[in-house]
Design an enzyme around this catalytic site. Structure first.
Site: not given
Length: 238
Positions: A106-110
């Site tokens: 999961l990326d940093k903004d998710s």
């Protein structure tokens, strides 16, 4: 699987189940002479068991014991990477009872559901797109969701940057500016790229399900272990 109760297995499976390498990467490592069994370079057909000493690049590889799976509610701002590689790594905030790897990023903004396991084989099977395991997300965007947008998202979106068109998926309107989407593949920043190609910007993205595992009401930053029938069902699907 508990290897101590099993007969000997091929070296690539041993390395995969230990969470060190995928089977394909393990074969490459063996061919490159990076794997030793009892002090001797391993071959592709080498069989190993609990009594054997296995080294990968000089480091001992311990046989994985019973499969453990955890559900973590990853907060925004944290990244899926090695513990010592980034100050915002999820592993700097987690203290699990056994060493684990994450299953899909999961990326940093998710935010939302992130599976963690000590079973490398399970992790590999869950992440293979050809196995069509479902992942469900709630997404909010910067303008109203139209019927055209839903149709295009569900039928597949061409992403020139990745030189591919996304696999058809299920998309449902949730509110004026939000929708749910169920994917069976995991391309890099896939949902954000799909929305961008259609002129939308993602403002919120949360994974709420993977296979049969639900995030539920788990608090951000919290985790729980997958056990009993829930674990049995996951293993059956994989």
């Amino acid at each position: 699987m508990n290897i101590s109760n099993e007969k000997k297995i091929r070296i690539n499976k041993y390395l995969s189940e230990a969470g060190v390498l995928s089977r394909r990467k393990a074969d490459e490592a063996v061919q490159n002479g990076e794997v030793l069994v009892n002090g001797v370079p391993a071959g592709l057909g080498t069989q190993v068991g609990p009594e054997d000493e296995v080294l990968y690049r000089g480091e001992p590889v311990l046989a994985r014991q019973d499969t453990r799976v955890f559900v973590y509610n990853k907060p925004m701002g944290l990244v899926c990477t090695a513990k010592d590689a980034d100050k915002d790594s999820i592993f700097r905030r987690l203290s699990l009872p056994v060493p684990c790897m994450y299953v899909g990023r999961l990326d940093k903004d998710s935010q939302g559901l992130l599976l963690l396991t000590n079973d490398g084989d399970l992790s590999n099977q869950l992440q293979k797109a050809r196995n069509h395991h479902e992942k469900e997300y709630v997404v909010r965007v910067d303008k109203p969701v139209t019927s055209y947008f839903l149709k295009k998202m569900s039928s597949g979106v061409e992403i020139p940057e990745l030189e591919t068109t996304t696999r058809p998926c299920k998309v449902f309107r949730q509110g004026q500016n939000s929708f749910r989407i169920i994917l069976t593949q995991g391309l890099n920043r896939q949902i954000r790229r799909m929305c961008s190609e259609l002129g939308y910007k993602v403002t919120f993205l949360k994974r709420i399900r993977e296979c049969n595992i639900l995030l539920g009401d788990l608090e951000p930053g919290g985790y729980r272990e997958v056990t009993g029938r829930e674990l049995e069902e996951l293993m059956k699907r994989v």
